[in-house]
Design a protein around this motif. Structure first.
Motif, PDB file in Angstrom:
ATOM      1  N   GLU A 213      58.060  52.418  45.362  1.00  0.00           N
ATOM      2  CA  GLU A 213      57.934  51.513  44.231  1.00  0.00           C
ATOM      3  C   GLU A 213      57.934  50.066  44.715  1.00  0.00           C
ATOM      4  O   GLU A 213      57.106  49.259  44.307  1.00  0.00           O
ATOM      5  CB  GLU A 213      59.077  51.749  43.254  1.00  0.00           C
ATOM      6  N   LYS A 214      58.850  49.728  45.610  1.00  0.00           N
ATOM      7  CA  LYS A 214      58.885  48.369  46.144  1.00  0.00           C
ATOM      8  C   LYS A 214      57.604  48.067  46.906  1.00  0.00           C
ATOM      9  O   LYS A 214      57.030  47.006  46.774  1.00  0.00           O
ATOM     10  CB  LYS A 214      60.099  48.181  47.060  1.00  0.00           C
ATOM     11  N   LYS A 215      57.159  49.024  47.696  1.00  0.00           N
ATOM     12  CA  LYS A 215      55.943  48.838  48.466  1.00  0.00           C
ATOM     13  C   LYS A 215      54.754  48.652  47.529  1.00  0.00           C
ATOM     14  O   LYS A 215      53.927  47.771  47.722  1.00  0.00           O
ATOM     15  CB  LYS A 215      55.714  50.031  49.391  1.00  0.00           C
ATOM     16  N   GLU A 216      54.690  49.468  46.475  1.00  0.00           N
ATOM     17  CA  GLU A 216      53.576  49.365  45.526  1.00  0.00           C
ATOM     18  C   GLU A 216      53.583  48.011  44.828  1.00  0.00           C
ATOM     19  O   GLU A 216      52.547  47.392  44.658  1.00  0.00           O
ATOM     20  CB  GLU A 216      53.653  50.501  44.496  1.00  0.00           C
ATOM     21  N   ASN A 217      54.776  47.538  44.426  1.00  0.00           N
ATOM     22  CA  ASN A 217      54.865  46.226  43.800  1.00  0.00           C
ATOM     23  C   ASN A 217      54.427  45.135  44.766  1.00  0.00           C
ATOM     24  O   ASN A 217      53.731  44.203  44.384  1.00  0.00           O
ATOM     25  CB  ASN A 217      56.283  45.938  43.312  1.00  0.00           C
ATOM     26  N   TYR A 218      54.812  45.243  46.006  1.00  0.00           N
ATOM     27  CA  TYR A 218      54.417  44.260  47.014  1.00  0.00           C
ATOM     28  C   TYR A 218      52.905  44.278  47.199  1.00  0.00           C
ATOM     29  O   TYR A 218      52.261  43.242  47.220  1.00  0.00           O
ATOM     30  CB  TYR A 218      55.113  44.568  48.340  1.00  0.00           C
ATOM     31  N   LEU A 219      52.349  45.475  47.283  1.00  0.00           N
ATOM     32  CA  LEU A 219      50.909  45.578  47.474  1.00  0.00           C
ATOM     33  C   LEU A 219      50.153  45.044  46.260  1.00  0.00           C
ATOM     34  O   LEU A 219      49.140  44.380  46.402  1.00  0.00           O
ATOM     35  CB  LEU A 219      50.509  47.030  47.758  1.00  0.00           C
ATOM     36  N   ALA A 220      50.656  45.326  45.065  1.00  0.00           N
ATOM     37  CA  ALA A 220      50.000  44.818  43.858  1.00  0.00           C
ATOM     38  C   ALA A 220      50.039  43.295  43.853  1.00  0.00           C
ATOM     39  O   ALA A 220      49.041  42.645  43.545  1.00  0.00           O
ATOM     40  CB  ALA A 220      50.673  45.378  42.617  1.00  0.00           C
ATOM     41  N   ALA A 221      51.168  42.706  44.190  1.00  0.00           N
ATOM     42  CA  ALA A 221      51.274  41.241  44.236  1.00  0.00           C
ATOM     43  C   ALA A 221      50.353  40.682  45.307  1.00  0.00           C
ATOM     44  O   ALA A 221      49.708  39.654  45.108  1.00  0.00           O
ATOM     45  CB  ALA A 221      52.719  40.828  44.521  1.00  0.00           C
ATOM     46  N   ASP A 222      50.254  41.365  46.436  1.00  0.00           N
ATOM     47  CA  ASP A 222      49.377  40.922  47.513  1.00  0.00           C
ATOM     48  C   ASP A 222      47.918  40.957  47.056  1.00  0.00           C
ATOM     49  O   ASP A 222      47.153  40.057  47.337  1.00  0.00           O
ATOM     50  CB  ASP A 222      49.578  41.825  48.733  1.00  0.00           C
ATOM     51  N   ARG A 223      47.536  41.990  46.303  1.00  0.00           N
ATOM     52  CA  ARG A 223      46.167  42.089  45.797  1.00  0.00           C
ATOM     53  C   ARG A 223      45.847  40.936  44.864  1.00  0.00           C
ATOM     54  O   ARG A 223      44.774  40.381  44.898  1.00  0.00           O
ATOM     55  CB  ARG A 223      45.945  43.420  45.082  1.00  0.00           C
ATOM     56  N   VAL A 224      46.803  40.563  44.020  1.00  0.00           N
ATOM     57  CA  VAL A 224      46.581  39.458  43.098  1.00  0.00           C
ATOM     58  C   VAL A 224      46.350  38.166  43.873  1.00  0.00           C
ATOM     59  O   VAL A 224      45.452  37.395  43.578  1.00  0.00           O
ATOM     60  CB  VAL A 224      47.769  39.306  42.121  1.00  0.00           C
ATOM     61  N   GLU A 225      47.163  37.931  44.904  1.00  0.00           N
ATOM     62  CA  GLU A 225      47.048  36.702  45.673  1.00  0.00           C
ATOM     63  C   GLU A 225      45.731  36.605  46.429  1.00  0.00           C
ATOM     64  O   GLU A 225      45.195  35.535  46.600  1.00  0.00           O
ATOM     65  CB  GLU A 225      48.204  36.594  46.679  1.00  0.00           C
ATOM     66  N   THR A 226      45.207  37.711  46.897  1.00  0.00           N
ATOM     67  CA  THR A 226      44.003  37.661  47.720  1.00  0.00           C
ATOM     68  C   THR A 226      42.748  38.082  46.963  1.00  0.00           C
ATOM     69  O   THR A 226      41.672  38.051  47.521  1.00  0.00           O
ATOM     70  CB  THR A 226      44.154  38.570  48.960  1.00  0.00           C
ATOM     71  N   SER A 227      42.860  38.441  45.689  1.00  0.00           N
ATOM     72  CA  SER A 227      41.701  38.971  44.978  1.00  0.00           C
ATOM     73  C   SER A 227      40.569  37.956  44.872  1.00  0.00           C
ATOM     74  O   SER A 227      39.414  38.326  44.913  1.00  0.00           O
ATOM     75  CB  SER A 227      42.097  39.475  43.595  1.00  0.00           C
ATOM     76  N   ARG A 228      40.899  36.663  44.733  1.00  0.00           N
ATOM     77  CA  ARG A 228      39.841  35.658  44.633  1.00  0.00           C
ATOM     78  C   ARG A 228      39.003  35.622  45.904  1.00  0.00           C
ATOM     79  O   ARG A 228      37.792  35.531  45.843  1.00  0.00           O
ATOM     80  CB  ARG A 228      40.449  34.280  44.371  1.00  0.00           C
ATOM     81  N   GLU A 229      39.655  35.675  47.043  1.00  0.00           N
ATOM     82  CA  GLU A 229      38.931  35.640  48.310  1.00  0.00           C
ATOM     83  C   GLU A 229      38.201  36.944  48.573  1.00  0.00           C
ATOM     84  O   GLU A 229      37.195  36.949  49.263  1.00  0.00           O
ATOM     85  CB  GLU A 229      39.889  35.324  49.464  1.00  0.00           C
ATOM     86  N   ASN A 230      38.696  38.027  48.039  1.00  0.00           N
ATOM     87  CA  ASN A 230      38.084  39.333  48.272  1.00  0.00           C
ATOM     88  C   ASN A 230      37.069  39.717  47.208  1.00  0.00           C
ATOM     89  O   ASN A 230      36.460  40.764  47.297  1.00  0.00           O
ATOM     90  CB  ASN A 230      39.164  40.417  48.349  1.00  0.00           C
ATOM     91  N   HIS A 231      36.901  38.897  46.206  1.00  0.00           N
ATOM     92  CA  HIS A 231      35.941  39.193  45.130  1.00  0.00           C
ATOM     93  C   HIS A 231      34.545  39.283  45.750  1.00  0.00           C
ATOM     94  O   HIS A 231      34.130  38.388  46.483  1.00  0.00           O
ATOM     95  CB  HIS A 231      35.996  38.077  44.083  1.00  0.00           C
ATOM     96  N   PRO A 232      33.802  40.355  45.472  1.00  0.00           N
ATOM     97  CA  PRO A 232      32.467  40.485  46.079  1.00  0.00           C
ATOM     98  C   PRO A 232      31.524  39.359  45.676  1.00  0.00           C
ATOM     99  O   PRO A 232      30.617  39.009  46.418  1.00  0.00           O
ATOM    100  CB  PRO A 232      31.967  41.838  45.591  1.00  0.00           C
ATOM    101  N   GLY A 233      31.746  38.763  44.517  1.00  0.00           N
ATOM    102  CA  GLY A 233      30.907  37.650  44.085  1.00  0.00           C
ATOM    103  C   GLY A 233      31.053  36.418  44.955  1.00  0.00           C
ATOM    104  O   GLY A 233      30.114  35.639  45.107  1.00  0.00           O
TER     105      GLY A 233
END
Length: 153
Positions: A21-41
C-alpha cells in the motif's frame, strides 16, 4: 511454541500488507509528478511542432507563433478539452484562413502549410497543450502587454 510462530506469522503478514500500500501510494504520487513530462503529447509537440513554433526563437527569427500563443487563441474560458482538441485538429488537417483563430499570425507568417500528421498525434498534442503550461519565449509577455493577445498575434 506454536503460539509464538503464529504470532510471528501474523506480524509478518500484517507488515507485508502495509508495504505494498505504501509502495503503491508512492508510485501513484511519483506518476502524478512526472506525468507532464511523460505525456505522449509532449514528445510529439517537441518533435513535430517546435521546429516552427519554437519557444526559444527570437521575434525576428520565428517561422510561426509560439505554441503558447496558439493555446491562448484557441482556448477560451468556456472551451472544453474536446472542443479545444477538435479545433486544433480541424485547423491542422486542412489549414485555411477561415478555420484559423489567429489572423494576425497568418498575416505575419502566412498560413500554416498542410502537414501529414495523424489525427491521433494532433489530438495528443492538443491534450498536452490543454492540460499543461507551455514554454514561451522571453519576449512573449511583453508582446502580450502591447495588446497583441486578442487574436492579433
Amino acid at each position: 511454541m506454536k503460539k509464538i510462530v503464529a504470532l510471528v506469522m501474523v506480524f509478518i503478514g500484517l507488515n507485508a500488507c502495509e508495504q505494498p500500500e505504501k509502495k503503491e501510494n508512492y508510485l501513484a504520487a511519483d506518476r502524478v509528478e512526472t506525468s507532464r513530462e511523460n505525456h505522449p503529447g509532449k514528445a510529439l509537440l517537441d518533435s513535430k511542432c517546435a521546429v516552427c513554433h519554437s519557444p526559444t526563437a527570437t521575434m525576428d527569427n520565428r517561422l510561426a507563433p509560439p505554441m503558447q500563443a496558439v493555446k491562448m487563441h484557441y482556448l477560451g474560458s468556456e472551451t472544453s478539452k474536446e472542443d479545444f482538441k477538435s479545433a486544433i485538429w480541424e485547423f491542422v488537417k486542412e489549414p485555411t484562413l477561415e478555420k484559423s483563430q489567429m489572423p494576425g499570425a497568418v498575416r505575419k507568417f502566412n498560413l500554416m502549410p498542410k502537414q501529414a500528421f495523424s489525427e491521433e498525434d494532433i489530438r495528443l498534442i492538443a491534450d498536452y497543450m490543454f492540460e499543461n503550461e507551455l514554454n514561451q519565449p522571453e519576449w512573449f509577455k511583453d508582446h502580450q502587454k502591447q495588446g497583441c493577445q486578442n487574436k492579433r498575434l
